[in-house]
Design a protein around this motif. Structure first.
Motif, PDB file in Angstrom:
ATOM      1  N   LEU A1445      28.426  50.417  91.186  1.00 45.86           N
ATOM      2  CA  LEU A1445      28.358  51.854  91.419  1.00 45.86           C
ATOM      3  C   LEU A1445      27.920  52.659  90.192  1.00 45.86           C
ATOM      4  N   LEU A1446      27.907  52.050  89.028  1.00 43.77           N
ATOM      5  CA  LEU A1446      27.489  52.786  87.829  1.00 43.77           C
ATOM      6  C   LEU A1446      26.084  52.412  87.377  1.00 43.77           C
ATOM      7  N   HIS A1447      25.367  51.662  88.202  1.00 35.67           N
ATOM      8  CA  HIS A1447      24.005  51.267  87.821  1.00 35.67           C
ATOM      9  C   HIS A1447      23.115  52.487  87.648  1.00 35.67           C
ATOM     10  N   ARG A1448      23.181  53.411  88.598  1.00 43.93           N
ATOM     11  CA  ARG A1448      22.340  54.601  88.507  1.00 43.93           C
ATOM     12  C   ARG A1448      22.719  55.446  87.292  1.00 43.93           C
ATOM     13  N   PHE A1449      24.031  55.531  86.994  1.00 48.29           N
ATOM     14  CA  PHE A1449      24.477  56.292  85.832  1.00 48.29           C
ATOM     15  C   PHE A1449      23.952  55.670  84.543  1.00 48.29           C
ATOM     16  N   LEU A1450      23.908  54.351  84.514  1.00 51.28           N
ATOM     17  CA  LEU A1450      23.361  53.678  83.345  1.00 51.28           C
ATOM     18  C   LEU A1450      21.890  54.022  83.155  1.00 51.28           C
ATOM     19  N   LYS A1451      21.120  53.998  84.242  1.00 51.25           N
ATOM     20  CA  LYS A1451      19.688  54.253  84.142  1.00 51.25           C
ATOM     21  C   LYS A1451      19.400  55.703  83.775  1.00 51.25           C
ATOM     22  N   GLU A1452      20.177  56.627  84.328  1.00 49.62           N
ATOM     23  CA  GLU A1452      19.862  58.032  84.140  1.00 49.62           C
ATOM     24  C   GLU A1452      20.500  58.634  82.892  1.00 49.62           C
ATOM     25  N   PHE A1756      22.588  42.570  79.449  1.00 47.22           N
ATOM     26  CA  PHE A1756      22.942  42.688  80.867  1.00 47.22           C
ATOM     27  C   PHE A1756      22.205  43.852  81.531  1.00 47.22           C
ATOM     28  N   VAL A1757      21.841  44.845  80.722  1.00 46.82           N
ATOM     29  CA  VAL A1757      21.241  46.073  81.267  1.00 46.82           C
ATOM     30  C   VAL A1757      19.750  46.143  80.991  1.00 46.82           C
ATOM     31  N   PHE A1758      19.334  45.619  79.840  1.00 46.90           N
ATOM     32  CA  PHE A1758      17.940  45.750  79.432  1.00 46.90           C
ATOM     33  C   PHE A1758      17.288  44.379  79.315  1.00 46.90           C
ATOM     34  N   ASP A1759      15.976  44.390  79.406  1.00 49.31           N
ATOM     35  CA  ASP A1759      15.181  43.169  79.227  1.00 49.31           C
ATOM     36  C   ASP A1759      14.857  43.046  77.734  1.00 49.31           C
ATOM     37  N   ILE A1760      15.832  42.500  76.974  1.00 49.06           N
ATOM     38  CA  ILE A1760      15.722  42.432  75.515  1.00 49.06           C
ATOM     39  C   ILE A1760      16.224  41.070  75.056  1.00 49.06           C
ATOM     40  N   HIS A1761      16.062  40.813  73.759  1.00 52.10           N
ATOM     41  CA  HIS A1761      16.607  39.607  73.122  1.00 52.10           C
ATOM     42  C   HIS A1761      17.613  40.052  72.060  1.00 52.10           C
ATOM     43  N   LYS A1762      18.800  39.476  72.106  1.00 44.43           N
ATOM     44  CA  LYS A1762      19.861  39.841  71.168  1.00 44.43           C
ATOM     45  C   LYS A1762      20.091  38.668  70.229  1.00 44.43           C
ATOM     46  N   ASN A1763      19.791  38.881  68.930  1.00 40.95           N
ATOM     47  CA  ASN A1763      20.014  37.805  67.968  1.00 40.95           C
ATOM     48  C   ASN A1763      21.436  37.874  67.422  1.00 40.95           C
ATOM     49  N   SER A1764      21.762  36.926  66.542  1.00 36.13           N
ATOM     50  CA  SER A1764      23.156  36.796  66.100  1.00 36.13           C
ATOM     51  C   SER A1764      23.613  37.987  65.261  1.00 36.13           C
ATOM     52  N   ILE A1765      22.781  38.519  64.381  1.00 36.02           N
ATOM     53  CA  ILE A1765      23.201  39.632  63.536  1.00 36.02           C
ATOM     54  C   ILE A1765      23.390  40.890  64.376  1.00 36.02           C
ATOM     55  N   THR A1766      22.515  41.105  65.346  1.00 34.23           N
ATOM     56  CA  THR A1766      22.690  42.251  66.243  1.00 34.23           C
ATOM     57  C   THR A1766      23.964  42.101  67.052  1.00 34.23           C
ATOM     58  N   ASP A1767      24.254  40.866  67.490  1.00 33.64           N
ATOM     59  CA  ASP A1767      25.474  40.613  68.249  1.00 33.64           C
ATOM     60  C   ASP A1767      26.703  40.916  67.403  1.00 33.64           C
ATOM     61  N   ALA A1768      26.664  40.549  66.132  1.00 34.02           N
ATOM     62  CA  ALA A1768      27.813  40.817  65.264  1.00 34.02           C
ATOM     63  C   ALA A1768      28.028  42.310  65.081  1.00 34.02           C
ATOM     64  N   CYS A1769      26.951  43.076  64.907  1.00 32.75           N
ATOM     65  CA  CYS A1769      27.091  44.525  64.744  1.00 32.75           C
ATOM     66  C   CYS A1769      27.600  45.180  66.025  1.00 32.75           C
ATOM     67  N   LEU A1770      27.097  44.740  67.167  1.00 28.55           N
ATOM     68  CA  LEU A1770      27.576  45.299  68.431  1.00 28.55           C
ATOM     69  C   LEU A1770      29.040  44.969  68.676  1.00 28.55           C
ATOM     70  N   SER A1771      29.473  43.816  68.181  1.00 30.42           N
ATOM     71  CA  SER A1771      30.890  43.474  68.307  1.00 30.42           C
ATOM     72  C   SER A1771      31.761  44.453  67.539  1.00 30.42           C
ATOM     73  N   VAL A1772      31.299  44.880  66.366  1.00 34.77           N
ATOM     74  CA  VAL A1772      32.052  45.876  65.596  1.00 34.77           C
ATOM     75  C   VAL A1772      32.111  47.198  66.353  1.00 34.77           C
ATOM     76  N   VAL A1773      30.973  47.607  66.940  1.00 30.68           N
ATOM     77  CA  VAL A1773      30.967  48.851  67.717  1.00 30.68           C
ATOM     78  C   VAL A1773      31.886  48.724  68.919  1.00 30.68           C
ATOM     79  N   ALA A1774      31.861  47.567  69.585  1.00 33.50           N
ATOM     80  CA  ALA A1774      32.720  47.373  70.758  1.00 33.50           C
ATOM     81  C   ALA A1774      34.194  47.409  70.354  1.00 33.50           C
TER      82      ALA A1774
END
Length: 1873
Positions: A1445-1452, A1756-1774
């Protein structure tokens, strides 16, 4: 009987209409009918067949059910044409020569399978049965039960029952007359039967009479009609129509009156044109395919007996013609006229007058016999004078003619006193015609609507109305269609509605719609429903305009033709205002105009006026019923006096204020108001202004105002080449003004004169009106006038002359001693000296003369008479005055040279006299040549011409003109060179044969012995196949004669006015092959039976006879189409297994054996095909992997998707060898590790000593690092923000997004595929689905599974996802189940006395439950308890519910800041070094992923040539010299494919990086090659610095190349690096990264370890000690702050978007509000008042269950590639996001992890956002269950087909089977319950 006869005789014009079609053959017929075609409405229902053809249609007049007769079938349809039943009637074993038929007795003829063509279809209401007569068994009928078409039986097999064995569907006809409920056996019928056999009169059924005739023609009818009435059938030859009258069974008599043959006169009927009188037999032919009776008009006013029969009359008749003509006429006959004519014929014959007139029947002509018997109306004939024919023509009245479509069927009825005729055409259209009450200029009929039913397919004769006459049913060969008899709703205004001519339509006034009267409320009341144009509502408004500055004004609105408005009226001014109107008497209404506050924006952007719609809305209906225009005008936008005073509105110009106003009081004083006579500059001739000369400019004017005190004087404003020049001006009086002395100049000499715009202004910026075209002309004499001749030919108004002293074109005052040196046009006999020739053409020509020579140069005289002497190579050349251009060009015609071989020479000429100053000669030389030719090709061509002829020879480009003659005909010249002439041959005047070739070059005649042969024109005898598809490009084989004479044959087609062509290839003289031309078909769908082009033929040079081939009908069938492979366009198959490609129209329904030529490519390999009607069967080649499927047919290319060809074999021999080798390598690697360990131990001591020496430099290094961090923080923020602009967001589609959330890591889940299972399994799954849709069962099922110990958390998540996938189509039901499960979970949690905060906790890997650092603090985190394996099905379902139900909210909304954060992290990380092995980076948010040493690097800018790019397309890309080659390739690909989704661009592993040095030197750069440096047991990856790549180098991305140079190294590196990457991917949380850093182990083959930037990091306990050149690592933590500051804006944007109820103007998603209200409701229900509990519930419900997952995994939302350093930074944000949602305070100290300390100051602010967010949501209005259900139903509709429900059910059944023993008791209990 006598009363009826008296009534008929008393009528002169009886309103009994008989409508038939007549085929007009009169070319002089001129009938004009008013036609108002409209936009056709769509067919409201249809029924189509494919494998048969439809022949007859009838309807049950009570139930409305439709019965269809077809070949071998009878169908029963509902009223909306849904198939209810069908009955098979054939084929059967039969032979037409068997008599009696084989079902009666054996037949000696060979029996064959024979189609049964339905020929008669009648409903027997009394017997409740259907009579269906066919063509088998000599036409015996069948009785079918109406309910189910069960065969009740057949009539007794007697001779008279064999009606017709002909295969044509029109070989039988019947007219049945009787009461509605009368038994069919008692009805009167007429039958149409076979012509080749002579029959005797006999009875068919009880009381049914037959009157057979012997006919040698097509068909002859015979019928019984009651009560002295007559009918008419058509179809006999020689354009004659049989009209037969038969006697009836008389109701008052108990016997039948059998008619004698003498009572059967035959008459011819004609249809005379309305505009001329002629004999009917010569004027028209009747080909009447159908009759219709206007039943209401047929009723006599005084007879009830006759009227009782007419409504029950049914006629079945059709005439078949081989090529029916398109020109048809609709005619009217009165039965009274026919009756009188027939009675007169009978009486005259019995008086002995004339003959019987039936020689074709009686084999001779017999005279009539006189009898004394009195002939009355009840006369039924005697033995004498029978049979009787007649030749008198009965003329009808033509009503409507059609010269294009060809009318084929007709039906009529009366509505509201109007007769309406519905006509079906042979082109598949339905024409609606009104035949009475027609307004002028039409008199007889009005075609008011044409509807397309079945394009290109004829409408068959059977057209019937529904019982309520709301619909009409039409029959074509393959389709039954239902159309509404009216389409009033298409008309939007009263005038179009009532002007359409449709008698059904009227205007419903207060509802403002066009409809039937029954659909209009209160239509019986006066003026509520209008039927005439003069009754349309009329409206006038007084006043009809007002100024935008006027106050609200009362408007008087006068309306006419409106009903009583006592209920009230509202006045509506579009969107401005809506106010009540005061209704007065006599249709007057008072309205108030909008007030000043509503008006200011009315005219903004509309100029000086805006037309606003003023509408009156009825309070009774709430609808606007009349609209008119009301004008708001704005005088102030008019900026000039002339536009102001000429305005149609009361505008006044205030000249002293320079404004336009409607309020005269705004002018300063009275004399300042201008209503006419504006101040203006009067038009004048060109204002000449010489550049650089000081002079005034005087202008004439009118009404110039005198500036008042304080106002500025006049100025002249000139705009010259973009620059403004202001000059003071003097007003002499009101009619004269002068721009003061000044000079003007413009740059450049490219233009001799320059038009300059200017204006006269006063008081600074008040312009005076002047003509818009009035310009000043600024000029320079010397510009573009470099020679004397050009100067003197200039326009005299410029007063330019040639200055001899300066040799320039100047004004007189600029030339010294102008009396002697200045030449101008005014002087007499002025001539320019020193002429010069610059160019002559042509340079060669024949000595015979006639060549026109063009001489170009300077000073070539001012007039042609000055040219006194011109010689070309010594030969006189006479100037042509018409071609002469003064001073620039001389054209002359050469005379013949008198020398036999004249030499060449220059051109000489004299101007005036031949003195040295006026004489010149050219530098180019002219030569005399003798043209000749010796070859003509081709040697022959068609008589019609058009052949492109090439004549070869020498000097063919000589002279100025050439003409080619073939015999006496001129060949059309195309071009020529020195060696050849090309022309197009003309048609031959003398036919085929040899023609001489002659050239005429100027006056020289050139001949040769070469000849050209005219051959007979080519002919076309056949085209095979004679069909194609709409797209064309199919191969056609054309046979004919003389085809080789055509050079470029083409085939053409024309359809809908658009002509298309295609190419042909010559095979030999009698065969050519062509690609069929396509046609442009703009309608919705091509009919299955195809369409015919308007024209089809061939372009064969100028052979016009073959442009249109009338004898070759060509057909275009629909293009084939194909379904995609699988659900997502991907199909998995095994090698060699067949591939089925499904589609439509694969085999066109064309006659013959020709088929479309399909080619199917699997990758680059073709496959063997088997073609059927709906699929292609392809044997897949022996390939593996993903291969694209491409289908080629007729110039079309289809790609239905990709094939995934996989092998299911066990381990192959190479795999076994590989495993063994891998084991050996592993053993070697272990040994290498042990050796390395021992070596590292020795190195540790040496490193400790080096560390002591480094401490001296520590203090200065720390200061330098902090300074760098601060500088980076200030500069990176702005750079990063700029880099983010314009990035396109690559959102995943809904299905991929939901699958990645529900089933992470599984790309091809079964729910995306079609379930391949037996029918019984599918049925069982559907029953299982019904169980799941039972709420009690589903809840019991889930609780039972969760109670099992072996039901793991993974199983719970899988079951939850499968359930949501299965219930995607019923989200409202899934929501109900989810709410109940959550309520049960809450109840269970409270029963177990758990703390309420533990509810809905997210057991999330990112929640760090597995991290040792958090085990001790776990209890302090209420949303992150350490029971990490207890997630319930309900909680996973909740995650999926929000995911849906939040797919449209994600896109918009939320998707953009999340993507920007990802991009910002990626770019910031890549600005500094990143270790390719460990994933550590200079810039990071994670302490564990931070490079803790100083890395020296330099930024480079590489010029990258993209893949498949060329030189000149380089893209600058910034990289680091310490980057590995793979890292460089990634950065280059990011730059080249910016904005392209990751999955759609090439991968770095598939590309090589090529370093280009110069033109030839190209080096492939790789991470490992033979140049890789190896130190001890360490191998360092190659970098740009290793290759010494410099700044600005040119590199190119090319496809991967494999060579002996790099194959071994690249394989080793790829395998090694993939091991490290797989380890890195397991690190899913910041705190686990450090402990899971990859161990560097020796390569199992080489014994070496790879490293990039950091070497010694095998063990975690050594990371901070033994680092060689590293400092104390904590000093580098300042880089965390720099990185955090750079990314702060993007983190804030994301959090603010998520925690805000106002999302850029869009509303909060309903799902969030609905679920939060549900949690509040559950808390209230259980009396939980602690706000922290509610806060925690909501945090665990949405942010931690959905948002944390999305933030941590943007892939999960975008057609991208997530490398290990980006994953580590996103973990801090999460982690920061989770901390922000917590209600507890976290105490931080020096031992707290760095990522906690990093955002410690921000988290309190974020927490306030969360609290505000929850508070704002609670204040929003509640969402009702009904609104939520409607929203969920809509979501189900949008995404209900994303997953395969049966596949999901099959996966769920796995758990039923696994736990069947545990599930069964619960299920049985449920079933018993």
């Amino acid at each position: 009987m006598e009363s009826r006869q008296g009534w008929i005789e008393s009528q002169t014009e009886v309103s009994l209409w008989l409508l038939v079609f007549s085929v007009s053959v009169l070319t002089g017929t001129n009938m004009a009918f008013s036609v108002t075609p409209t936009e056709p409405p769509e067919v409201s229902g249809s029924f189509r067949v494919k494998d048969t053809s439809l022949t007859h249609l009838t309807m049950h007049r009570k139930t409305g059910e439709v019965f269809i007769g077809a070949i071998n079938r009878v169908y029963k349809l509902s009223a909306n044409l849904t198939e209810m039943r069908s009955h098979q009637t054939g084929p059967v074993e039969d032979n037409a020569m068997c008599y009696p038929p084989p079902n009666v007795r054996p037949c000696s003829q060979k029996l064959e399978s024979t189609d049964n063509v339905n020929k008669l279809l009648l409903v027997d209401y009394a017997g409740n049965r259907l009579v269906a007569c066919g063509s088998i068994w000599q036409g015996v009928c069948q009785f079918l039960r109406l309910e189910d078409l069960f065969k009740l039986g057949e009539p007794h097999h007697r001779k008279e029952h064999y009606l017709s064995g002909a295969n044509e569907s029109n070989g039988m006809a019947g007219v049945v007359v009787g009461d509605d409920d009368e038994d069919l056996k008692k009805k009167k019928a007429v039958n149409w039967w076979q012509m080749r056999r002579k029959w005797k009169c006999s009875a068919w059924f009880t009381k049914m009479s037959l009157c057979p005739l012997k006919s040698r023609y097509l068909q002859t009818p015979c019928l019984n009609i009651p009560h002295s009435t007559y009918t008419m059938f058509t179809g006999s030859p020689a354009a004659l129509t049989s009209i037969s009258s038969l006697c009836n069974w008389i109701p008052s008599s108990p016997r039948w009156m059998r008619p004698a043959r003498s009572s059967l006169p035959q008459k011819s009927s004609g249809c005379a044109p309305m505009t001329q009188s002629s004999t009917p037999t010569s004027s028209s032919h009747l080909g009447a395919p159908r009759m219709a009776w206007n039943t209401d008009l047929f009723k006599p006013p005084t007879s009830t007996v006759l009227g009782r029969f007419w409504p029950r009359l049914s006629a079945f008749l059709r005439t078949r013609m081989a090529n029916p003509p398109r020109e048809t006429v609709l005619c009217l006959f009165t039965l009274h006229q026919i009756n009188l004519a027939m009675r007169e014929r009978i009486k005259s014959c019995y008086r002995g007058e004339g003959k019987l007139s039936l020689p074709w029947l009686l084999n001779k002509e017999l005279p009539c016999i006189n009898t004394p018997k009195q002939i009355g109306d009840d006369f039924c004939g005697l033995v004498l004078n029978q049979p009787l024919g007649g030749l008198r023509v009965i003329e009808g009245t033509p009503l409507f003619d059609d010269r294009t479509d060809g009318m084929a069927s007709v039906a009529a009825y009366t509505y509201g006193g109007h007769s309406v005729v519905f006509v079906g055409t042979r082109s598949g259209h339905l024409k609606k015609i009104r035949v009475d009450g027609i307004p002028p200029p039409s008199e007889n009929a009005l075609l008011y609507e044409t509807v397309t039913v079945v394009e290109g397919s004829p409408i068959l004769r059977d057209m019937v109305f529904s019982p309520d006459y709301q619909y009409i049913y039409l029959l074509s060969d393959k389709q039954v269609s239902r159309l509404s008899v009216e389409s009033c709703s298409q008309y939007s205004s009263c005038k179009t509605c009532l002007g359409s001519g449709d008698p059904h339509c009227g205007w419903c006034v207060l509802h403002n719609m066009c409809s039937r009267k029954e659909a209009c409320e209160k239509w019986t009341e006066p003026l509520h429903f209008s039927t005439e144009l003069k009754q349309c509502v009329d409206i006038t408004v007084t006043p009809d305009n007002m100024s935008v500055t006027s106050a609200s004004t009362q408007l008087s609105v006068k309306v006419a033709h409106v009903p009583n408005l006592s209920a009230g009226v509202t006045c509506v001014f579009e969107e401005l205002t809506e106010s009540p109107g005061e209704v007065l008497a006599k249709g007057q209404i008072l309205c108030m105009s909008p007030s000043l506050r509503d008006v200011p924006s009315v005219t903004q952007g509309y100029g000086d006026k805006r037309v606003v719609k003023l509408s009156l809305k009825s309070k009774e209906t709430g609808l606007k019923f009349i609209t008119t225009d009301f004008i708001f005008y704005n005088c102030s936008v008019l900026q000039s006096c002339s536009s102001c005073v000429s305005s149609p509105f009361p505008c006044n110009w205030c000249k002293y204020r320079h404004i336009c106003t409607n309020n005269v009081a705004e002018c300063s004083f009275q004399e300042g108001r201008v209503s006419s006579g504006c101040p203006q500059i009067l038009p004048s001739s060109d204002i000449l202004v010489p550049a650089g000369i000081v002079r005034p400019i005087t202008l004439r004017a009118r009404n110039l105002p005198q500036p008042q005190s304080g106002q500025k004087n006049y100025e002249c404003v000139f705009k010259i080449q973009g620059k403004v020049q202001r000059i003071p001006a003097v007003r002499f009086n009101s009619s004269c003004i002068q721009c003061q002395n000044t000079s003007y100049w413009y740059e450049g000499n490219e233009m001799g004169d320059l038009p300059v715009d200017f204006s006269i202004v006063w008081d600074g910026d008040f312009p005076i009106d002047k003509p818009s075209s009035m310009r000043a002309l600024l000029y320079k004499c010397e510009a573009q006038r470099d020679s004397c001749g050009l100067c003197l030919k200039a326009d005299s108004m410029f007063e330019c002359g040639w200055c001899l002293a300066d040799k320039k074109c100047l004004l007189k005052q600029h030339c010294p001693s102008p009396e002697h040196n200045w030449m101008h046009q005014g002087r007499r006999n002025v001539r320019c000296s020193h002429p010069r020739i610059t160019k002559i053409r042509p340079l060669t020509g024949p000595k015979e003369g006639g060549t026109r020579v063009t001489i170009e140069g300077e000073n070539l005289g001012l007039q042609v008479r000055e040219i006194t002497h011109v010689r070309v190579a010594g030969v006189r050349c006479n100037p042509a005055a018409s071609e002469y251009i003064s001073a620039e060009r001389i054209v002359c015609d050469m005379e013949e040279s008198l020398m036999s071989s004249p030499p060449g020479g220059p051109v000489e000429l004299c101007i005036g006299d031949c003195s040295a100053e006026y004489r010149t000669q050219s530098s180019q030389m002219y030569s005399f040549v003798t043209p000749s030719f010796n070859r003509v090709r081709p040697e022959k061509g068609p008589v019609s011409g058009g052949t492109r002829l090439t004549i070869s020879g020498r000097h063919l480009d000589a002279g100025s003109a050439v003409t080619v003659f073939l015999a006496q005909e001129e060949c059309l010249f195309v071009r020529r060179t020195v060696r050849e002439i090309v022309c197009v041959t003309p048609p031959s005047a003398s036919g085929s044969g040899t023609s001489s070739v002659k050239l005429l070059i100027d006056k020289a005649e050139v001949t040769s012995a070469t000849h050209y042969i005219y051959s007979e024109d080519p002919t076309i005898s056949s085209v095979e196949p004679n069909w194609s598809i709409i797209n064309g490009s199919t191969t056609l084989t054309v046979t004919g004669t003389n085809l080789l004479t055509i050079q470029e044959p083409k085939v053409r087609a024309k359809y809908g006015g658009v002509e298309t062509t295609n190419v042909c290839t010559l095979v030999n003289d009698s065969v050519l092959t062509c690609l069929a031309p396509g046609i442009i078909y703009t309608k919705r769908q091509v009919p299955d039976f195809g369409v015919h082009p308007d024209e089809f033929g061939f372009i064969l040079d100028h052979v016009s006879a073959l442009l249109i081939l009338n004898g070759t009908p060509f057909t275009y069938y629909p293009n084939p189409t194909f379904d995609p492979l699988g659900n997502a366009g991907i199909l998995e198959v095994k090698p060699g297994s067949p591939i089925i490609l499904k589609g439509k129209n694969l085999i066109p329904s064309a006659p013959g054996n020709a088929r479309l030529n399909y080619s199917v490519m699997i990758g680059e390999t073709p496959c063997l095909l088997t073609v059927s009607e709906s699929q292609l069967l392809c044997d897949s080649p022996d390939l593996t992997g993903e291969q694209r499927v491409m289908i080629l047919v007729g110039g079309l290319e289809y790609s239905p998707g990709m094939l995934h060809i996989y092998s299911d074999s066990t381990l192959t021999l190479p795999a076994i060898i590989g495993i063994g080798a891998g084991g050996g390598v592993l053993l070697i690697a272990i040994i290498a590790v042990l050796i390395a360990y021992k070596r590292k131990t020795r190195d540790a001591d040496r490193t400790l000593k080096r560390l002591q020496l480094q401490m001296d430099n520590l203090e200065s290094r720390v200061a330098l690092e902090c300074k760098e961090a601060f500088a980076e923080l200030q500069t990176d923020i702005q750079e990063l923000t700029n880099d983010m602009d314009g990035v396109k967001i690559p959102f995943l589609e809904y299905r991929t997004y939901t699958m990645r959330v529900m089933f992470p890591g599984i790309e091809e889940h079964p729910v995306l595929k079609e379930l391949d299972s037996p029918a019984n399994v599918e049925k069982a799954l559907r029953l299982f689905s019904q169980l799941l849709h039972n709420k009690m069962f589903l809840l019991t099922f889930i609780h039972t599974l969760e109670a099992q110990r072996s039901f793991s958390m993974r199983d719970r998540g899988n079951v939850a996802s499968l359930l949501m996938a299965a219930l995607q189509g019923r989200m409202e039901y899934a929501t109900v189940v989810l709410k109940q499960l959550l309520a049960d979970l809450i109840e269970k949690n409270l029963e177990n006395r758990n703390h309420p905060k533990l509810l809905l906790r997210r057991n999330y890997p990112e929640c760090l439950c597995n991290s040792p650092k958090y085990i001790n603090n776990c209890k302090a985190m209420p949303y992150c308890v350490c029971f990490c394996r207890t997630e319930s099905v309900a909680e996973k379902m909740l995650t999926n519910w929000f995911t849906f139900l939040l797919h449209r909210f994600l896109k918009e909304c939320a998707g953009e800041p999340l993507f920007m954060l990802y991009c910002a992290i990626k770019q910031q990380m890549e600005k500094g070094p990143i270790d390719a092995i460990t994933g550590e980076a200079r810039y990071s948010l994670s302490e564990d992923k931070l490079i803790r040493q100083q890395i020296d690097y330099k930024q480079l800018t590489l010029m990258c040539i993209p893949p498949e790019g060329e030189a000149g397309t380089e893209i600058p890309v910034k990289v680091l010299n310490c980057d590995t080659i793979t890292q460089v390739k990634d950065k280059l690909l990011d730059a080249v494919y910016k904005g392209i989704p990751y999955s759609q661009r090439p991968q770095a592993d598939n590309m090589d990086l090529e370093w280009r040095q110069g033109r030839l030197t190209r080096i492939i750069l790789q991470d490992e090659d033979v140049t890789t440096k190896i130190e001890s047991d360490w191998k360092r990856l190659n970098t740009l610095a290793h290759y010494q790549v410099t700044d600005g180098s040119l590199v190119a991305l090319v496809q991967k190349q494999v060579s002996a140079y790099n194959i071994a190294n690249s394989f080793t590196f790829t395998r090694s690096l993939s091991r490290y990457e797989s380890l890195l991917r397991t690190s899913s949380s910041p705190d686990s990264l450090r402990s899971r850093a990859p161990m560097i182990t020796p390569d199992q083959e080489t014994g070496t370890k790879l490293w990039h930037l950091v070497k010694n990091h095998e063990h975690a306990d050594q990371r901070e000690g033994d680092r060689g050149s590293k400092m104390v690592s904590e000093i580098y933590l300042t880089r965390l702050l720099a990185t955090k500051g750079t990314l702060q804006k993007f983190v804030d944007d994301l959090f603010e978007t998520v925690f805000s109820t106002a999302h850029r103007g869009s509303a909060l998603p309903l799902a969030i509000k609905y679920m939060f209200d549900f949690l509040d409701e559950q808390a209230d229900k259980r009396q939980i008042t602690d706000p922290d509990v509610r806060h925690t519930w909501k945090s665990n419900c949405l942010p931690l269950r959905f948002w944390v997952n999305v933030i941590k995994n943007p892939q999960f939302v975008f057609d991208i590639h997530k490398n290990s350093i980006t994953d580590a930074c996103l973990s801090v944000v999460a982690q920061t996001f989770m901390d922000s949602c917590s209600t507890s305070e976290h105490r931080l100290g020096k031992d707290s992890p760095s990522n906690k300390l990093l955002y410690a100051k921000d988290i309190p602010n974020y927490k306030s956002w969360v609290e505000r967010y929850y508070r704002d949501i609670s204040k929003l209005p509640s969402i009702s269950d009904q609104d939520m259900d409607a929203y969920l139903v809509e979501q189900s509709r949008l995404h209900g087909n994303e997953f395969n429900t049966l596949s999901a059910l099959s996966e769920l059944y796995f758990y039923i089977n696994k736990y069947k023993e545990e599930v069964r008791p619960g299920t049985l209990f449920y079933i018993r319950f």
